[in-house]
Design a protein around this motif. Structure first.
Motif, PDB file in Angstrom:
ATOM      1  N   GLU A 120       0.682  -1.195   0.002  1.00  0.00           N
ATOM      2  CA  GLU A 120      -0.157  -0.186   0.077  1.00  0.00           C
ATOM      3  C   GLU A 120       0.792   1.338   0.058  1.00  0.00           C
ATOM      4  O   GLU A 120       1.911   1.534   0.908  1.00  0.00           O
ATOM      5  CB  GLU A 120      -1.089  -0.063   1.107  1.00  0.00           C
ATOM      6  CG  GLU A 120      -1.865   1.242   1.326  1.00  0.00           C
ATOM      7  CD  GLU A 120      -2.782   1.264   2.471  1.00  0.00           C
ATOM      8  OE1 GLU A 120      -3.620   2.105   2.850  1.00  0.00           O
ATOM      9  OE2 GLU A 120      -2.820   0.158   3.223  1.00  0.00           O
ATOM     10  N   GLN A 123       0.360   8.166   1.075  1.00  0.00           N
ATOM     11  CA  GLN A 123      -0.436   8.981   0.019  1.00  0.00           C
ATOM     12  C   GLN A 123       0.124  10.401   0.487  1.00  0.00           C
ATOM     13  O   GLN A 123       0.856  10.801   1.272  1.00  0.00           O
ATOM     14  CB  GLN A 123      -2.083   8.920   0.713  1.00  0.00           C
ATOM     15  CG  GLN A 123      -2.403   7.574   0.492  1.00  0.00           C
ATOM     16  CD  GLN A 123      -2.759   7.123  -0.927  1.00  0.00           C
ATOM     17  OE1 GLN A 123      -3.163   7.788  -1.779  1.00  0.00           O
ATOM     18  NE2 GLN A 123      -2.135   6.154  -1.291  1.00  0.00           N
ATOM     19  N   ARG A 146      -2.959   4.911 -10.443  1.00  0.00           N
ATOM     20  CA  ARG A 146      -2.484   4.572  -9.078  1.00  0.00           C
ATOM     21  C   ARG A 146      -1.539   5.825  -8.834  1.00  0.00           C
ATOM     22  O   ARG A 146      -1.662   6.166  -7.537  1.00  0.00           O
ATOM     23  CB  ARG A 146      -1.870   3.126  -9.148  1.00  0.00           C
ATOM     24  CG  ARG A 146      -1.244   2.887  -7.702  1.00  0.00           C
ATOM     25  CD  ARG A 146      -0.651   1.342  -7.713  1.00  0.00           C
ATOM     26  NE  ARG A 146      -0.390   1.017  -6.414  1.00  0.00           N
ATOM     27  CZ  ARG A 146       0.443   0.151  -5.984  1.00  0.00           C
ATOM     28  NH1 ARG A 146       1.357  -0.312  -6.926  1.00  0.00           N
ATOM     29  NH2 ARG A 146       0.635  -0.262  -4.839  1.00  0.00           N
ATOM     30  N   TRP A 147      -0.974   6.037  -9.619  1.00  0.00           N
ATOM     31  CA  TRP A 147       0.257   7.345  -9.215  1.00  0.00           C
ATOM     32  C   TRP A 147      -0.882   8.580  -9.134  1.00  0.00           C
ATOM     33  O   TRP A 147      -0.554   9.447  -8.276  1.00  0.00           O
ATOM     34  CB  TRP A 147       0.801   7.673 -10.648  1.00  0.00           C
ATOM     35  CG  TRP A 147       1.765   6.656 -11.062  1.00  0.00           C
ATOM     36  CD1 TRP A 147       2.509   5.543 -10.029  1.00  0.00           C
ATOM     37  CD2 TRP A 147       2.717   6.743 -11.943  1.00  0.00           C
ATOM     38  NE1 TRP A 147       3.524   5.157 -10.508  1.00  0.00           N
ATOM     39  CE2 TRP A 147       3.617   5.491 -11.814  1.00  0.00           C
ATOM     40  CE3 TRP A 147       3.034   7.096 -13.277  1.00  0.00           C
ATOM     41  CZ2 TRP A 147       4.569   5.023 -12.875  1.00  0.00           C
ATOM     42  CZ3 TRP A 147       3.665   6.815 -14.356  1.00  0.00           C
ATOM     43  CH2 TRP A 147       4.753   5.915 -13.845  1.00  0.00           C
ATOM     44  N   ARG A 149      -3.815   8.681  -7.688  1.00  0.00           N
ATOM     45  CA  ARG A 149      -4.353   8.541  -6.252  1.00  0.00           C
ATOM     46  C   ARG A 149      -3.218   8.898  -5.439  1.00  0.00           C
ATOM     47  O   ARG A 149      -3.392   9.214  -4.278  1.00  0.00           O
ATOM     48  CB  ARG A 149      -4.873   7.196  -6.153  1.00  0.00           C
ATOM     49  CG  ARG A 149      -6.154   7.040  -6.757  1.00  0.00           C
ATOM     50  CD  ARG A 149      -6.851   5.521  -6.532  1.00  0.00           C
ATOM     51  NE  ARG A 149      -6.094   4.351  -6.505  1.00  0.00           N
ATOM     52  CZ  ARG A 149      -5.915   3.553  -7.726  1.00  0.00           C
ATOM     53  NH1 ARG A 149      -6.690   4.012  -8.864  1.00  0.00           N
ATOM     54  NH2 ARG A 149      -5.283   2.639  -8.020  1.00  0.00           N
TER      55      ARG A 149
END
Length: 307
Positions: A120, A123, A146-147, A149
């Motif tokens: 995971e 962030q 994904r990048w 986010r």
């Protein structure tokens, strides 16, 4: 306004098992490929056009990308996280970053750390850096999402990869001799730009350059290509090649020699960067916006308005 259709990736032409086999072999190399180091240097020069100073950055496939020292020089105060695709490459990154117990850098609060791509992600990073790895990804749109986010609002992605002009001479040779595909299908930079927009990035900028590399003979050329990876095309010749075939290949490559007998091959390198823009509320009679997105939208317009 309807959402634009997702870019078509059905013609990507990449065998994930061949990619994994190549990564296992590259993890045993003494150092990252020379071409990766050179492209990392050229990509780092482009950081000068970005005024933002990331507090946290993700170095994607960091060991093979060979940009760790360049990023440390550009952003000495940033928390760097190297994201590796395999356990073997994670170990290589950890070994490269290891400090003696007496080194002051060992205890720095922003000391780099390493994680697996399957973990995971943290962030709120301000930069995703990905040098010379996207051409080995079967589903670039999913990776772009994904990048996006993982990035904070106004964070940016910067990447490089091989483009469709790469090894055009070798591809033509294989096609002429009926030897199957010499390479997978590399993605055009304009299609990469469309994928970025579809993933939610703003202001994508794409450009490319063609590097012409030369070798003294076919053996040196083949050794260099093997050091860059492997032919991961599903349309490659499915069986094992024979010594006779390899000798035939050496002769054919020798015929490509022009400048004082040196063999030249082209490598198209595509560069791209884009920003994670503030979220925009869709236009409709009734709009529902998550509180976190609304805070990010207000913060981007007035950083002191939301705490």
């Amino acid at each position: 306004m309807s959402e634009p259709p997702a870019p078509d990736t059905t013609a990507r032409g990449l065998d994930p098992r061949a990619v994994q086999a190549s990564l296992r072999r590259l993890a045993r190399a003494d150092e990252p490929p020379w071409l990766h180091r050179e492209v990392a240097r050229r990509m780092a020069e482009r950081l000068a056009i970005i005024r933002a100073q990331p507090a946290q950055l993700l170095d994607w496939w960091g060991w093979l990308g060979a940009g760790s020292e360049l990023l440390a020089q550009a952003y000495p105060q940033a928390q760097r996280v190297l994201v590796e695709p395999t356990e073997a490459l994670k170990l290589r990154s950890e070994a490269a970053l290891a400090r003696p117990w007496w080194s002051p850098k060992r205890w720095q609060s922003n000391a780099p750390r390493v994680m697996l791509e399957s973990d995971e992600l943290p962030q709120g990073a301000q930069l995703v850096w990905a040098n010379m790895m996207l051409h080995a990804v079967a589903d670039p749109p999913a990776l772009f999402a994904r990048w996006q986010r993982a990035l904070a609002v106004d964070g940016f992605v910067m990447f490089s990869c091989l483009g469709p002009g790469t090894l055009r001479e070798l591809r033509a040779l294989y096609e002429r001799l009926g030897w199957g595909a010499a390479t997978p299908n590399f993605i055009d930079m304009h299609d990469l730009g469309d994928m970025l927009v579809h993933a939610g990035f703003a202001d994508p900028v794409m450009d490319q350059e063609v590097l012409t590399l030369q070798w003294r003979d076919a053996d040196a050329l083949l050794a260099e290509l093997r050091g860059l990876g492997a032919n991961a095309s599903p349309a490659r010749f499915p069986g094992c090649r024979t010594p006779r075939w390899r000798e035939h290949l050496r002769r054919e490559l020798g015929r490509l020699g022009q400048d004082q007998g040196r063999i030249s091959l082209s490598f198209e390198v595509a560069y791209g960067h884009a920003f994670h823009a503030a979220p925009k509320a869709p236009v409709s009679q009734e709009t529902q916006v998550p509180l976190s997105d609304m805070r990010a939208l207000i913060r981007s317009r007035n950083p002191k308005s939301v705490r």
